[in-house]
Structures are given as C-alpha cells and as structure tokens.
Scaffold this motif. Structure first.
Motif: not given
Length: 286
Positions: A238-243, A270-272
């Motif tokens: 869940r890489f997308q949840r990492m800060n 794109q989001k980050t």
C-alpha cells in the motif's frame, strides 16, 4: 567512467555515501582509498568484486575503475561452488570480498583489507585485457554460468551521463540502493548519481524489511528504483498510503511492468508531485 578520478576530485568535500549505521563517507575518502589500493598490486588485473550495497563494496568498485583494473561484478552471497567454478573458468588475479568469505580461499594471499572487505591474490600471471574493457557483468539469469557482457569505459560513461541528464540528477539527490550493485540497473543508478556528486544511501535491506523504510525516511531519500517485482511488492505494501515527502523520483526498468501497475503508479505520482519513469534497461545495452 574513465574520468572517475576527476569526478572524485571534483566533489572531494561532498558526502559520497551513508551506510545503514548512519556513517558518512566522502568522495575524498574514496579518492584516498583508490590511491592506496592501487599501490598494492601493479599491472592491470582481472578482479572479481563480490558486491553488496555496502561501503566496502562501493569503495572497491570505484578504486577498480580509477586504477583501470577490470572487475567482474558478482553477488557477495554467490554460492561457493558457483564462485569456485567462475574462478576456475576465468582465473582472476584478485578477489575483493567481504571479510567473512576469505576462509573459502585457504591458499590465497591476503594483500589488502579495509571497510569490512579483503583483497586476496590468487595468481600473479599477467592477463592481456583490452585497453577499452572497463567492466564485466553477468547477463540476466546467467549468474554462475560463464556468460558475461563486456562494457567499455565509454559505454559506462555514456550511459551514466545520458541517464543523469534525462533524469536531471543533481548533487542534492539522495538515492537509496533498492537494487543490487552487481545488477546492471542497480549499478547504473550508482554511476549516474556519482558523476553528479550525489549522496548514495547504502541499504542491504529488502522492501519487506522495516529497516529499509526507516532508513529511507530518516535519511530523506529523494529517489528509489525497481524492477517489475519491486512494484508488485510496493503495491501490496500500500505504497500510496505512505507519507514520503522527500521522495521525488521513482524509476522502473528490468522488464515490462504490468499496464495496470504503470497506471497506478503514474496516477499516484501525479497526485503527490513525484516523477515516475518507466525505463528500458538491459545489461547488453548499458
């Protein structure tokens, strides 16, 4: 990479690498190390470099490039029987290996030791090596077999320069070593950052180990690279949840990535505000 001495001199005061214990090493130290190791063996030998993502391995590799010794990059954990088979096949003059493996060569002569690595001499016979030959790498899936790719100094320099230019690499970059040093893609990450005076974050840990992520965050890694399997693992984690506010660039090569994963990571980037590059990598094309 035939101008490695110039590169090390240019960035003498900069930090070359930081290891897992938080120790820093300068480009100046690499320059001194290369000078020292170049004095213990005269000539232009063939040297087996048992590589891992450690400072000893990195120092050895850079010193071989500076002294124009021809290195064959191999996994530091390569099976002993496979290693002995390659030694028998290629008859290297020297082996640069972790101290823990020296006892495998009881008849060898220890000629240098530093940074947790040892340089042993197997034979002093002068081998004729082409003047353009800079490095030997195993091809995909051929580790342990005698299939090697020959890379010239010009190959290495052109590859590192083109990648550095395309990715806009600067001295401020802090890439974490998420791929092995003996693997062409992992080594090209090292080469393309060193020529710009960047700081390497040397990790021997895998993506599934918390120590890897701790180092990535604590040392503020700015980039990481991976093969398709790497991105499959990142998706599961869940890489997308990492800060990860300091991570700016992610690169992929070493095979075709699944279209769904390309879209997933491209949208996440794109989001980050990150940069995601799908690249073509192959040892023979380095």
């Amino acid at each position: 990479m035939n101008s490695i001495k110039d590169i090390l001199q240019k960035y003498m005061l900069s930090v070359l690498a930081i290891d897992e214990d938080g120790n820093s090493y300068s480009y100046s130290q690499a320059l001194s190390f290369a000078k020292n190791i170049g004095q213990v063996y005269r000539g232009r030998p063939l040297v087996f470099c048992l590589a891992e993502n450690s400072i000893g391995s990195l120092m050895g590799y850079l010193s071989f490039m500076q002294n124009r010794w021809v290195a064959l990059m191999l996994d530091a954990k390569l099976d002993s029987e496979l290693l002995q088979g390659l030694v028998g096949k290629y008859q290297p003059n020297l082996i640069w290996m972790p101290d823990s493996r020296v006892q495998e060569f009881t008849n060898a002569k220890l000629i240098y030791q530093d940074y947790g690595y040892s340089l042993i001499e197997l034979n002093s016979d002068q081998i004729h090596l082409h003047t353009d030959l800079g490095l030997l790498l195993t091809t995909s899936g051929s580790t342990g077999s005698p299939k090697l790719v020959r890379l010239s100094y010009q190959n290495l320099s052109a590859n590192a320069s083109s990648i550095a230019e395309y990715l806009d690499i600067t001295a401020e970059e802090r890439p974490i070593t998420s791929l092995p040093m003996y693997y062409s893609f992992g080594l090209s990450v090292i080469n393309s950052h060193i020529i710009k005076g960047a700081t390497l974050l040397l990790s021997k840990r895998g993506l599934m180990e918390k120590e890897f992520w701790n180092m990535l965050k604590e040392q503020k890694a700015t980039s990481m690279s991976g093969v398709p399997y790497t991105f499959e693992m990142l998706h599961r984690l869940r890489f997308q949840r990492m800060n990860l506010p300091d991570l700016r660039t992610i690169t992929q090569a070493g095979g075709k990535l699944n279209d769904n994963l390309i879209e997933f990571f491209a949208l996440h980037a794109q989001k980050t505000g990150q940069r995601f590059f799908v690249m073509y990598g192959q040892t023979e094309a380095t």
